[in-house]
Design an enzyme around this catalytic site. Structure first.
Site, PDB file in Angstrom:
ATOM      1  N   HIS A 363       0.783  -1.334   0.101  1.00 30.09           N
ATOM      2  CA  HIS A 363      -0.008   0.096  -0.163  1.00 30.09           C
ATOM      3  C   HIS A 363       0.779   1.225  -0.072  1.00 30.09           C
ATOM      4  CE1 HIS A 363      -3.977  -1.903   0.919  1.00 30.09           C
ATOM      5  NE2 HIS A 363      -3.188  -2.724   1.271  1.00 30.09           N
ATOM      6  N   LYS A 551      -8.941  13.666   4.622  1.00 35.11           N
ATOM      7  CA  LYS A 551      -7.994  12.500   4.571  1.00 35.11           C
ATOM      8  C   LYS A 551      -6.905  12.614   5.746  1.00 35.11           C
ATOM      9  CE  LYS A 551      -6.610  13.578   0.333  1.00 35.11           C
ATOM     10  NZ  LYS A 551      -7.132  12.513  -0.319  1.00 35.11           N
ATOM     11  N   ARG A 552      -6.106  11.629   5.958  1.00 33.16           N
ATOM     12  CA  ARG A 552      -5.208  11.884   7.217  1.00 33.16           C
ATOM     13  C   ARG A 552      -4.463  13.234   6.745  1.00 33.16           C
ATOM     14  NH1 ARG A 552      -4.894   7.960  11.292  1.00 33.16           N
ATOM     15  NH2 ARG A 552      -2.919   9.141  12.035  1.00 33.16           N
ATOM     16  N   LYS A 557       0.237  14.589   1.399  1.00 34.69           N
ATOM     17  CA  LYS A 557      -0.975  14.935   0.928  1.00 34.69           C
ATOM     18  C   LYS A 557      -0.969  16.351   0.599  1.00 34.69           C
ATOM     19  CE  LYS A 557      -2.781  10.791   3.307  1.00 34.69           C
ATOM     20  NZ  LYS A 557      -3.567   9.778   2.362  1.00 34.69           N
ATOM     21  N   THR A 659      -8.642   6.501  -1.870  1.00 32.51           N
ATOM     22  CA  THR A 659     -10.091   5.860  -2.209  1.00 32.51           C
ATOM     23  C   THR A 659     -11.074   6.993  -1.677  1.00 32.51           C
ATOM     24  OG1 THR A 659      -9.697   5.005   0.045  1.00 32.51           O
ATOM     25  CG2 THR A 659      -9.578   3.529  -1.695  1.00 32.51           C
ATOM     26  N   LYS A 663     -15.148   8.097  -3.707  1.00 33.96           N
ATOM     27  CA  LYS A 663     -16.347   8.373  -2.899  1.00 33.96           C
ATOM     28  C   LYS A 663     -16.818   9.538  -3.198  1.00 33.96           C
ATOM     29  CE  LYS A 663     -14.202   5.782   0.793  1.00 33.96           C
ATOM     30  NZ  LYS A 663     -13.430   5.742   1.956  1.00 33.96           N
TER      31      LYS A 663
HETATM   32  C1  26Q Z   1       2.886   0.473  10.821  1.00 35.15           C
HETATM   33  C2  26Q Z   1       3.812  -0.158  11.821  1.00 35.15           C
HETATM   34  C3  26Q Z   1       3.591   0.523  13.133  1.00 35.15           C
HETATM   35  C4  26Q Z   1       2.577   1.522  13.341  1.00 35.15           C
HETATM   36  C5  26Q Z   1       1.792   1.709  12.042  1.00 35.15           C
HETATM   37  C6  26Q Z   1       1.897   1.255  10.843  1.00 35.15           C
HETATM   38  C7  26Q Z   1       1.116   1.669   9.836  1.00 35.15           C
HETATM   39  C8  26Q Z   1      -0.219   1.732  10.008  1.00 35.15           C
HETATM   40  C9  26Q Z   1      -1.191   1.939   8.986  1.00 35.15           C
HETATM   41  C10 26Q Z   1       1.573   1.959   8.742  1.00 35.15           C
HETATM   42  C11 26Q Z   1       0.687   2.114   7.532  1.00 35.15           C
HETATM   43  C12 26Q Z   1      -0.701   2.395   7.862  1.00 35.15           C
HETATM   44  C13 26Q Z   1      -1.806   2.789   6.772  1.00 35.15           C
HETATM   45  C14 26Q Z   1      -1.322   2.802   5.561  1.00 35.15           C
HETATM   46  C15 26Q Z   1      -2.257   3.456   4.449  1.00 35.15           C
HETATM   47  O1  26Q Z   1      -3.570   3.825   4.872  1.00 35.15           O
HETATM   48  N1  26Q Z   1      -2.192   3.306   3.292  1.00 35.15           N
HETATM   49  C16 26Q Z   1      -3.093   4.020   2.084  1.00 35.15           C
HETATM   50  O2  26Q Z   1      -3.659   2.487   1.788  1.00 35.15           O
HETATM   51  C17 26Q Z   1      -4.795   2.854   0.762  1.00 35.15           C
HETATM   52  C18 26Q Z   1      -5.506   1.772   0.400  1.00 35.15           C
HETATM   53  O3  26Q Z   1      -4.845   0.960  -0.398  1.00 35.15           O
HETATM   54  C19 26Q Z   1      -4.408   3.792  -0.224  1.00 35.15           C
HETATM   55  O4  26Q Z   1      -5.697   4.075  -1.082  1.00 35.15           O
HETATM   56  C20 26Q Z   1      -3.503   5.030   0.200  1.00 35.15           C
HETATM   57  O5  26Q Z   1      -3.151   5.579  -1.039  1.00 35.15           O
HETATM   58  C21 26Q Z   1      -2.331   4.614   1.137  1.00 35.15           C
HETATM   59  O6  26Q Z   1      -1.976   5.713   1.753  1.00 35.15           O
END
Ligand code: 26Q
Length: 813
Positions: A363, A551-552, A557, A659, A663
């Site tokens: 991702h 978004k976050r 971003k 995503t 929406k």
């Molecule tokens: C990993 C290790 C330790 C702590 C936190 C994490 C962690 C948590 C969440 C690392 C990444 C995430 C989330 C990533 C994420 O949301 N990526 C998004 O995924 C979407 C679905 O595929 C994409 O549409 C987005 O572009 C992408 O940023």
């Protein structure tokens, strides 16, 4: 018709009786005397009575027919509320609404009583939730596996312009949709010593001793398919103290102390969701969480499989395990452990089964998001798993050296263990038969850049699966009036087959249709304006352009670019009498990771600008700025349908897919964005005339990174608009934002905010011009809706099912 009405009438009477009876059973009181939360819980209880028969039927069918099952492993499932979407999927919204109305209850008032299950950070977690909805709705035997966090993603409050995080105690009043399955608990082992010991007959046997056992108890949530009788399962694991460790009587002080520590350890495992998004923090507890739910999940799959009387040799033909990002990648080693240590398989046979079972989705290309665990942390915690990973890597590198003689760079790049760290993405790739990205451009960058050595080594493993969203939640449920308009225009076949939305293309020049579309958009804008006002925000003109970025909060971003542009507009409006824009409201929403300083400063800046602009009568008719507090799934259901403009402005190459863009589009907003992630495919689907694309391309960005030739300072010096707004960060206009100025100038603007600033301004000007022509705008809006069908997660999941999992739908009679 009369018959149907009669049936519904009967059904309604029956349903009313059910509410009354259920109130007695649950609360020992009359329905009319319940609190609003009790009413809500009673409604859920009745819905569960509707669901449970099909849930049992579905599970029995899967067991009996022995169809291949999909297990989607994800450390996050950002579900949001379930009552409304379950009623939509059951097709019983109207019936419930009418029956409750006759009992004096407004169903719509009950929805907000449900806690919003925020078991995820953002896109990745919400994707998992859309995917299980699509699997059930396509009749696929697919289940989710995750963690039952006691606290979900924090609640965001804005206090004096700053983000303050409040713990999300979502289980406080109970979660009505879950079923605790105490009899299906399994044990997960941590710590201790693992080694091979020589037996009397000379053979080697594994010893794992002095470990600590944590009990994993599953809580199952039914996942209801769309009007098809399928009810799948999301299994959430809770960590609990092992039953065998409860004998106080005979314990010494040291033992009691150890017991206390053990209890604290166990209770911490499933306590919190980590609030970091797209960044990696090497925290030990996070690794514990990952192994905890993966081990519990894989054990329960194997146990269920054996219970069904099937042969483990056939495992990969009957089970697909999907790894959502690297967080569950340790599943590769866990399945090896179960097959080799507990089921007596030879290594090579177990390895073949494991690889054919596993598939992995990446991702992100952000290097800081790639999970790596120091051996010094990993090995003591998971000694047997570490041994297995070492052995996987030893055999893997042996093969690499054979296939690529004298290519030590290849060996280094492909090694799962390197520089004292375990690389989870590498483990996932080596241990899977499929690796996919989440939008075309992202998959290309993975192949040509981020994972190019793996792509050269395993060219056939790589593929793309462009993300999607469930049109059931994000259109049918969130925008019922738009749904009715579409039904009246092209029939309701699109609800089951969203690609049929393209039939709307025949109506995008139809005046009557466009007028209705206009009216509905206005209704949704009023809803959002009311929501903001009711929650302590400013009054917003529903006839202004609703320009929204939710978004976050993250540097890549580029919320900073958006707010700097607003500062520029405000300055022009104040100083240039001839400067005009159509009345516009610029919305922001999103959470910052609690430790992410620049993201939090960005929120503070947005709120500072909002305060100044919104209280300036001279510009108020033209410009307002709103920060939507605590953005999440439920608020999103109000926000996406209300947008005219969808801001998708990440630095090209950085947003894997996005995503939210889908929406917005599905609800008729026009995308203002860079050629990044799925924006590329959205712009192709609607045509360049029906969106606004600007800024650096991915190749240009990657080229700047490679050559190091970008100089933010030059942008500052040569672009007066840039110079103006960056200077305003520190000259007191909005307060002191040295942090952001230094980030942009001293930090050399890692994400090209200054470089893309003027193209971004031009893109807005083009959008404004288009907005002045009502007819052209509405036509573009309709074209966006008409071409959003491919972005339903049903299309995405069908591709996963056909190309990766090789599973077929199962019809539940
Ligand atoms: C990993 C290790 C330790 C702590 C936190 C994490 C962690 C948590 C969440 C690392 C990444 C995430 C989330 C990533 C994420 O949301 N990526 C998004 O995924 C979407 C679905 O595929 C994409 O549409 C987005 O572009 C992408 O940023």
């Amino acid at each position: 018709m009369a018959n149907k009405r009669n049936e519904l009438g009967l059904a309604k009477e029956g349903l009313k009786q059910k509410f009354l009876a259920t109130a007695h059973i649950l609360w020992g009181r009359d329905f009319a005397d319940l609190t609003s939360h009790e009413v809500y819980a009673t409604i859920v209880s009745v819905v569960k009575q509707y669901i449970s028969e099909n849930w049992v039927k579905t599970n029995k069918a899967y067991m009996k027919r022995r169809d291949k099952q999909i297990y989607y492993f994800s450390v996050e499932f950002l579900l949001g509320r379930l009552l409304r979407s379950n009623l939509v999927n059951l097709g019983e919204m109207e019936l419930f609404h009418d029956a409750l109305e006759e009992l004096g209850i407004d169903l719509n008032q009950s929805f907000p009583e449900e806690p919003d299950a925020g078991l995820g950070n953002g896109g990745l977690g919400r994707l998992a939730a859309c995917f299980i909805d699509s699997m059930a709705s396509l009749g696929l035997p697919g289940h989710g596996c995750s963690i039952r966090y006691q606290y979900g993603l924090f609640e965001q409050k804005i206090i004096k312009g700053n983000q303050v995080e409040i713990p999300d105690n979502w289980l406080g009043n109970g979660f009505e949709w879950e079923y605790r399955k105490a009899d299906k608990a399994v044990n997960v082992k941590f710590n201790g010593n693992a080694y091979m010991k020589e037996q009397e007959d000379g053979s080697l046997a594994l010893v794992h001793e002095d470990y600590m056992t944590v009990m994993a108890v599953p809580y199952d949530v039914p996942i209801v398919g769309f009007r098809n009788n399928t009810v799948n399962t999301l299994r959430l694991w809770n960590a609990e103290v092992n039953r065998d460790f409860s004998d106080y009587g005979t314990m010494t002080r040291e033992q009691l102390q150890a017991k206390k520590e053990y209890r604290n350890f166990v209770e911490s495992i499933t306590e919190y969701l980590y609030p970091d998004d797209s960044s990696y923090e090497g925290r030990r507890l996070r690794l514990i969480q990952e192994y905890f739910f993966v081990s519990a999940g894989v054990q329960s799959i194997v146990r269920h499989y054996l219970l069904a009387g099937m042969d483990l040799k056939e495992f990969a033909k009957k089970v697909a395990i999907h790894i959502n990002d690297t967080h569950p990648a340790v599943a590769v080693a866990e399945l090896m452990r179960l097959l080799v240590d507990e089921q007596g398989f030879e290594w090579d046979d177990a390895w073949k089964i494991t690889r054919e079972t596993m598939a992995y989705t990446n991702h992100t290309i952000m290097p800081e998001a790639l999970e790596k665990w120091p051996i010094d942390m990993f090995r003591p915690l998971l000694p047997r798993i570490y041994m297995i990973i070492e052995e996987i890597n030893r055999r893997h590198l042996e093969e690499v050296r054979k296939r690529r003689p004298n290519d030590e760079q290849m060996v280094r790049e492909l090694s799962i263990i390197e520089d004292g760290q375990v690389h989870m993405a590498r483990l996932a790739i080596v241990g899977s038969h499929s690796v996919n990205g989440v939008a075309a451009i992202h998959s290309d960058i993975l192949k040509n850049d981020t994972l190019k050595f793996f792509h050269r080594y395993y060219p056939g493993k790589f593929n793309n699966k462009t993300n999607g969203i469930t049109h059931r939640r994000w259109l049918i449920s969130a925008n019922p009036e738009l749904t009715s308009l579409i039904d009246e225009t092209i029939g309701d076949g699109w609800q089951k087959a969203p690609e049929q939305l393209s039939k709307l293309n025949d109506h995008v020049a139809d005046k009557g249709f466009l007028q209705e579309l206009d009216k509905i958009k206005r209704l949704r804008k009023i809803d959002l304006a009311d929501y903001i006002h009711e929650h302590g925000g400013v009054r917003i003109d529903p006839d202004s352009i609703f320009d929204i970025q939710v978004k976050r909060i993250h540097s890549y971003k580029r919320q900073i670019m958006n707010i700097l542009h607003i500062m520029y507009l405000y300055h022009e409006l104040k100083t240039n009498k001839r400067f005009r824009i159509p009345p516009t409201t610029r919305f922001f929403g999103g959470k910052a990771a609690p430790g992410y300083y620049i993201a939090k400063e960005t929120i503070r800046l947005i709120n500072a600008v909002a305060e100044k602009v919104n209280s300036d009568k001279a510009v108020n008719e033209m410009l307002k700025v709103v920060f939507i507090e605590n953005f999440g799934v439920s608020i999103g259901e109000i926000v996406y349908p209300a947008a005219d403009i969808s801001e998708q402005i990440s630095t090209a190459s950085k947003e894997a897919s996005g995503t939210g863009n889908m929406k917005f589009m599905m609800n008729g907003a026009l995308t203002l964005g860079t050629l990044d992630g799925a924006n590329v495919e959205i712009s192709q689907a609607v045509g360049r005339e029906n969106c606004e694309i600007f800024g650096l391309r991915a190749e240009e960005v990657l080229n700047y990174y490679a050559t190091g030739s970008y100089k933010a300072w030059d942008e500052f010096n040569t672009n007066p608009a840039v110079r103006l707004v960056v200077s305003q960060l520190v000259d007191g206009t909005y307060g002191d934002f040295h942090s952001l100025r230094d980030y942009l100038i001293q930090g050399n603007d890692e994400f090209f905010v200054l470089k893309d600033f003027s193209p971004y301004d031009r893109a807005h000007k083009n959008m404004n011009q288009k907005y002045e022509n009502r007819k052209a705008w509405l036509t573009s809006s309709a074209i966006n809706i008409a071409n959003s069908g491919v972005f339903s997660s049903d299309r995405t999941i069908r591709e996963y099912a056909d190309d990766i999992w090789h599973v077929k739908p199962v019809i539940i009679a």
